[in-house]
Enzyme design. Sequence first.
Site, PDB file in Angstrom:
ATOM      1  N   LYS A  83      10.818  -8.397   6.741  1.00 15.59           N
ATOM      2  CA  LYS A  83      11.376  -9.098   5.575  1.00 15.59           C
ATOM      3  C   LYS A  83      12.906  -9.084   5.575  1.00 15.59           C
ATOM      4  O   LYS A  83      13.530  -9.926   4.941  1.00 15.59           O
ATOM      5  CB  LYS A  83      10.783  -8.533   4.300  1.00 15.59           C
ATOM      6  CG  LYS A  83       9.289  -8.866   4.226  1.00 15.59           C
ATOM      7  CD  LYS A  83       8.641  -8.494   2.945  1.00 15.59           C
ATOM      8  CE  LYS A  83       7.229  -9.037   2.834  1.00 15.59           C
ATOM      9  NZ  LYS A  83       6.231  -8.278   3.636  1.00 15.59           N
TER      10      LYS A  83
HETATM   11  C1  LIG Z   1       4.975  -8.737   3.921  1.00 16.12           C
HETATM   12  C2  LIG Z   1       4.321  -8.120   5.111  1.00 16.12           C
HETATM   13  C3  LIG Z   1       3.281  -8.783   5.802  1.00 16.12           C
HETATM   14  C4  LIG Z   1       2.699 -10.087   5.342  1.00 16.12           C
HETATM   15  O1  LIG Z   1       3.589 -11.168   5.465  1.00 16.12           O
HETATM   16  P1  LIG Z   1       3.307 -12.554   4.716  1.00 16.12           P
HETATM   17  O2  LIG Z   1       4.504 -13.386   4.937  1.00 16.12           O
HETATM   18  O3  LIG Z   1       3.118 -12.194   3.253  1.00 16.12           O
HETATM   19  O4  LIG Z   1       2.071 -13.126   5.291  1.00 16.12           O
HETATM   20  C5  LIG Z   1       2.786  -8.176   6.945  1.00 16.12           C
HETATM   21  N1  LIG Z   1       3.244  -6.970   7.373  1.00 16.12           N
HETATM   22  C6  LIG Z   1       4.231  -6.310   6.722  1.00 16.12           C
HETATM   23  C7  LIG Z   1       4.674  -4.993   7.230  1.00 16.12           C
HETATM   24  C8  LIG Z   1       4.808  -6.860   5.571  1.00 16.12           C
HETATM   25  O5  LIG Z   1       5.783  -6.196   4.925  1.00 16.12           O
END
Ligand SMILES: *Cc1c(COP(=O)(O)O)cnc(C)c1O
Length: 465
Positions: free
Chosen positions: A113
């Site tokens: 993220k």
């Molecule tokens: C947010 C997240 C996901 C999922 O991602 P999306 O974009 O919501 O599909 C997968 N793995 C981790 C570690 C995350 O923080």
Amino acid sequence: MKYVSTRGQAESLNFEGVTLTGLARDGGLYVPETIPTFSADKIRGMRGKSYAEVAFEVIQPFVAGSVSDGDLKKMLDATYGDTFRHSAVAPLVQLDNNAWLLELFHGPTLAFKDFALQLLGRFFDHFTTTSDEKLTILGATSGDTGSAAIEGCRGRKNVSIFMLHPKDRVSDVQRRQMTTVIEPNVVNIAIEGTFDDCQALVKACFNDLDFRDNVGLTAVNSINWARVMAQIVYYFTSAVALGAPDRKISYSVPTGNFGDIFAGYIAKGMGLPIETLAIATNSNDILARTLETGRYASGQASSTLSPSMDIQVSSNFERLLFDLAGRDGNRVKAYMDTFTRENGFDLEAGHLEILRRDFIAGRADDITTQAVMKAYQKNAGYIADPHTAVGLDVADRLLPNGAVPKVTLSTAHPVKFGAAVESACGVIPELPAHMADLMEREERFEVLPNDKADLQARVLAGDVS
Ligand SMILES: *Cc1c(COP(=O)(O)O)cnc(C)c1O
């Protein structure tokens, strides 16, 4: 570039507008009016370029008219030049003859993220500084979004961030990554309730249009287009490193809100030769069930070893639905109205067929997740976090072994999920140096009941004084 709402009613906006708005006023999500396409030569020309240079080429058409080329370059250099701990930014690691991991956890909060939220914080700063507007960010987190958003927005002059987490229901590392950021514009709030309660509170505030306008509310979760946009870049860098555009690539993507994998779908639309996009879910498998049965229906969310994917409603699926429905906002609105009334809807046969052209899906439960973590430790000497392990399982089982390289997105550093790693692999991963004292740092957060009026009063009161 113009953006339109998936529900066809809200006014179209430019990039600045969609970034500062988050959710469209008709309840839909913003998508680009047209998807820019790159020639094979243009993609070939990305070979050997830095992450920030490729990011400029990929992102420029989406922000044209809102951000000058010079400003964009500066923001991308600051984001990907300085804040990531690996000089490749998103390095590939080889696991097998033709299987690779794309490590997306070298940013400040150790999950993918950071790629979007480090940039989004800079866009917020840029737009509020030019207009001297005040922005209020309100978000709910079950873990990774909160810390990445706080890290991206801390100390930014015209931005206040209120981040809700469910009290006593996030891991110690995840909570401390948020609550040890002591800045006046960062307000952490522990809600006496579940993650779904937190998300419902946020949604209620966004649907209160007076409140929303009054405080200049915007979103940092992946309903905000800028997040998806930033994530398109690493599909390009990784595919080009493995031979694109002269070779096809397949991806397995650990999925919750469908944001990360939707970015891959956009990359494919832009001309990147992606063969298959594999949706990898844990036992919260709404998307895998949709691909199997054609019915998109939420169930009861259950807690798993991969908590960032414990989601039963995948917000960004609406963006794909818009394409499946021939970009007809009325059709999407009808689907989503049915979803609101009945907690589910059936895709038309033609729409399901289009979905199955680009995507496959699979699920891994906790037992499988642990077995996969153990197997990769043994066979590749690699410690994967549980979210990544879900992706690896789906890549191993569902993507064919052949000439097409398989890339699994590694979405988090194993240290973020240390307990799960210890129980599967028998080792405790170490915090990286910049976080070594995390467990000793001072924490600050406020506690509020699960109540919209209390929350709105707190947001109106503003920064920590
Ligand atoms: C947010 C997240 C996901 C999922 O991602 P999306 O974009 O919501 O599909 C997968 N793995 C981790 C570690 C995350 O923080």
